[in-house]
Design an enzyme around this catalytic site. Structure first.
Site, PDB file in Angstrom:
ATOM      1  NE  ARG A  39      31.485  75.599  53.710  1.00  0.00           N
ATOM      2  CZ  ARG A  39      32.673  76.097  54.654  1.00  0.00           C
ATOM      3  NH1 ARG A  39      33.282  74.967  55.376  1.00  0.00           N
ATOM      4  NH2 ARG A  39      32.712  77.476  54.776  1.00  0.00           N
ATOM      5  CG  MET A  65      32.191  76.619  58.894  1.00  0.00           C
ATOM      6  SD  MET A  65      30.492  76.089  58.789  1.00  0.00           S
ATOM      7  CE  MET A  65      31.024  74.896  57.520  1.00  0.00           C
ATOM      8  CB  SER A  66      37.405  78.869  58.116  1.00  0.00           C
ATOM      9  OG  SER A  66      38.271  79.691  58.946  1.00  0.00           O
ATOM     10  CD  GLN A  67      37.325  82.099  53.971  1.00  0.00           C
ATOM     11  OE1 GLN A  67      36.438  82.505  55.245  1.00  0.00           O
ATOM     12  NE2 GLN A  67      38.771  83.412  53.809  1.00  0.00           N
ATOM     13  CG  PHE A 208      41.217  82.571  62.213  1.00  0.00           C
ATOM     14  CD1 PHE A 208      40.290  81.710  62.274  1.00  0.00           C
ATOM     15  CD2 PHE A 208      42.147  83.004  61.189  1.00  0.00           C
ATOM     16  CE1 PHE A 208      40.330  80.595  61.355  1.00  0.00           C
ATOM     17  CE2 PHE A 208      42.660  82.214  59.905  1.00  0.00           C
ATOM     18  CZ  PHE A 208      41.515  81.202  60.456  1.00  0.00           C
TER      19      PHE A 208
END
EC number: 2.1.1.77
Length: 219
Positions: A39, A65-67, A208
């Protein structure tokens, strides 16, 4: 593949996977895929100390950037197998597509921002990912030249699923997408396209960025 990880970084990644399990992620394939993708490679250098934290991180072009736990949950909801073809709408950093590439035969990812696509494709090449390709385009239109798809993942919110995406989905296929207004809390849904109709299951509340039609004129 050489990612230049130290022993400490490898240990950090193992702790990251343990954290995902503790947050309810059970699919061994999903956990393994997220273990394989470094990541930090996808995170802004100034934020890399937070790469394995379970938080959303900003990226270029005003995107996020999503968790990791949400990436894992959305991937689990797709129910992927090794022969699937996947369309991802919203490439972003490329992290989620890289995870998907370890679970599916082919991943096509599209984003409206040229710079994001170029950076993501460069990361895929660094990692030697040969089954994922990034395109610049209007995600609301899908990718008809590469359709049909077994699975479609949308990482931006809209009031409803664009018809073009449903049209490009195979019967028996699955779409996972956040639905709702961009300024409100949205609902992540799992849509299954069937010969006799469709089923839609609400999974969780999420937040989002909006799904915007068209390719960006700049950036």
């Amino acid at each position: 593949m050489s990612t230049g990880e130290s022993e400490g970084e490898q240990a950090e990644r193992m702790a990251f996977i343990l954290g995902l399990r503790q947050r309810g992620i059970r699919d061994v394939g999903v956990l393994r895929a997220m273990e394989l993708v470094p990541r930090p490679l996808f995170v802004d250098p100034a934020l890399r100390r937070h790469a394995y934290d379970d938080v959303a991180l900003p990226i270029a072009c005003g995107q996020t950037m999503s968790q990791p736990s949400l990436v894992a949950a959305m991937t689990e909801a797709l129910s992927l197998t090794a022969d699937h073809s996947v369309l991802e709408v919203g490439t972003g950093s490329g992290y989620h597509a890289a995870v998907l590439s370890h679970l599916a035969a082919r991943v096509v990812t599209v984003d409206r921002y040229r710079s994001l696509v170029a950076e993501a494709q460069a990361r895929f090449e660094v990692l030697g990912l040969r089954n994922v390709t990034a395109y610049v385009g209007d995600g609301t239109l899908g990718m008809p030249a590469r359709a049909p798809f077994d699975r479609i993942l949308v990482t931006a919110a809209a009031p409803d699923i664009p018809f073009a995406l449903i049209d490009q989905l195979k019967f028996g296929g699955v779409i996972v997408m956040p639905l709702g207004a961009p300024e409100e809390i949205q609902t992540l849904v799992r849509y299954v396209k069937e010969q006799s109709g469709r089923t839609r299951t609400e999974l969780m509340k999420v937040r989002f960025v909006p799904l915007i039609p068209g390719a960006a004129a700049t950036l």
